[in-house]
Write a protein that holds these residues in place. Structure first.
Motif, PDB file in Angstrom:
ATOM      1  N   UNK A 160      13.769 -11.330 113.724  1.00 23.89           N
ATOM      2  CA  UNK A 160      11.922 -10.380 113.148  1.00 23.89           C
ATOM      3  C   UNK A 160      11.106 -10.181 111.573  1.00 23.89           C
ATOM      4  N   UNK A 161      10.330 -10.460 111.845  1.00 23.67           N
ATOM      5  CA  UNK A 161       8.735 -11.317 111.306  1.00 23.67           C
ATOM      6  C   UNK A 161       7.895  -9.663 110.136  1.00 23.67           C
ATOM      7  N   UNK A 162       8.937  -9.205 109.641  1.00 24.05           N
ATOM      8  CA  UNK A 162       7.264  -7.896 108.632  1.00 24.05           C
ATOM      9  C   UNK A 162       5.535  -8.849 108.620  1.00 24.05           C
ATOM     10  N   UNK A 163       4.918  -8.597 109.195  1.00 27.33           N
ATOM     11  CA  UNK A 163       4.147  -9.329 109.298  1.00 27.33           C
ATOM     12  C   UNK A 163       2.847  -7.860 108.081  1.00 27.33           C
ATOM     13  N   UNK A 164       2.772  -9.054 106.835  1.00 28.18           N
ATOM     14  CA  UNK A 164       2.035  -8.205 106.085  1.00 28.18           C
ATOM     15  C   UNK A 164       0.525  -8.711 106.213  1.00 28.18           C
ATOM     16  N   UNK A 165       0.103  -9.641 106.664  1.00 26.90           N
ATOM     17  CA  UNK A 165      -1.107  -9.913 106.719  1.00 26.90           C
ATOM     18  C   UNK A 165      -1.726 -11.050 105.566  1.00 26.90           C
ATOM     19  N   UNK A 187       9.194  -2.029 105.116  1.00 26.67           N
ATOM     20  CA  UNK A 187      10.408  -1.668 105.561  1.00 26.67           C
ATOM     21  C   UNK A 187      10.274  -0.623 106.482  1.00 26.67           C
ATOM     22  N   UNK A 188       9.075   0.396 106.278  1.00 26.25           N
ATOM     23  CA  UNK A 188       8.648   1.112 107.140  1.00 26.25           C
ATOM     24  C   UNK A 188       8.367   0.676 108.221  1.00 26.25           C
ATOM     25  N   UNK A 189       7.753   0.003 108.705  1.00 24.94           N
ATOM     26  CA  UNK A 189       7.870  -0.684 110.320  1.00 24.94           C
ATOM     27  C   UNK A 189       8.576  -1.525 110.742  1.00 24.94           C
ATOM     28  N   UNK A 190       9.552  -1.628 109.831  1.00 25.71           N
ATOM     29  CA  UNK A 190      11.315  -2.582 110.593  1.00 25.71           C
ATOM     30  C   UNK A 190      11.666  -1.282 111.095  1.00 25.71           C
TER      31      UNK A 190
END
Length: 266
Positions: free
Chosen positions: A17-22, A78-81
């Protein structure tokens, strides 16, 4: 790599999983492609539905993240994950998913303190560490910190021993990789970033927000990128003023998987 070594022989599915922050450097996305090909794993990108990237979060939230107000991590990672976990059904019942987090105690005093009671082999409910309200269903997702006690050198030796490459940002002198630059990162990280084309563009976005907050007389407390660092000087000269360079070498505690406190409004 540890997850693959431990679980692939058993035929279990492994998802990165990569939390893509842009707000990641292009080298990071290049490295993600390498990881997918090298390990033969699926990489899922989670993204916020509310914010485009870190500068967009700052503009809409009307403040800069600080050590006691890390809303960017909560909103963009955290929330998108957690939404992905719920959408895929992993929170419905126990035993479906186990999360390997790469946080290490050696990365910061905050992390050493936060995870002081945990060991590398401990397994715990994700709800214990996510810092999110209304997360009762997350108790069904287990988690662990398998390299929590590892010093930095051991991580690089482990990867070298496997013949694995590391993110090119380390070769540029960075000690941590993730948001580029993280608002809470140390002096060295910022001075390297401002001399990189991508990092320079991102810092300019921060400065534009800071200048706009000042012009609009934003009443909030955290309307400066940093309370003591002259980021305008950094942008113009490629380094902080000499009097500000002393005592600014420590990191703020953010990395690729930056731990977060519950979101706070300054």
């Amino acid at each position: 790599a540890l997850a693959i070594d431990r679980h692939r022989p058993r035929g279990e599915r492994i998802i990165a999983i990569h939390n893509h922050t842009g707000h990641d450097h292009p080298h990071t996305y290049k490295h993600l492609d390498y990881i997918a090909a090298r390990y033969g794993v699926e990489i899922v990108m989670t993204r916020s539905e509310k914010y485009d990237d870190v500068p967009d979060f700052i503009n809409k939230a009307q403040y800069f993240p600080a050590s006691n107000a890390r809303g960017c991590t909560t909103a963009l990672k955290i929330k998108p994950f957690i939404k992905w976990l719920r959408d895929t059904g992993y929170t419905n019942r126990g035993g479906l998913a186990h999360i390997y987090f790469g946080m290490r105690a050696a990365e910061s005093v905050n992390r050493a303190t936060k995870y002081a009671d945990l060991g590398d082999e401990d397994v715990f409910p994700y709800s214990d560490v996510c810092g999110i309200k209304n997360g009762r269903d997350l108790v069904h997702v287990s988690a662990s910190l398998p390299i929590l006690s590892w010093p930095t050198q051991r991580v690089f030796e482990f990867l070298h021993g496997r013949g694995d490459k590391v993110n090119d940002l380390y070769g540029m002198g960075h000690s941590r990789v993730g948001c580029y630059p993280c608002v809470l990162a140390g002096r060295v990280e910022w001075e390297i970033a401002v001399n990189d084309p991508f990092g320079r563009r991102q810092i300019k976005k921060f400065l534009d927000s800071q200048d706009r907050f000042a012009a609009e007389k934003n009443p909030r407390k955290l309307i400066k990128i940093h309370e003591t660092r002259d980021v305008h000087y950094l942008y113009e000269h490629g380094r902080f003023p000499e009097e500000q360079r002393r005592g600014l070498d420590t990191q703020g505690g953010c990395g690729l998987f930056c731990e977060s406190e519950p979101e706070k409004t300054p």
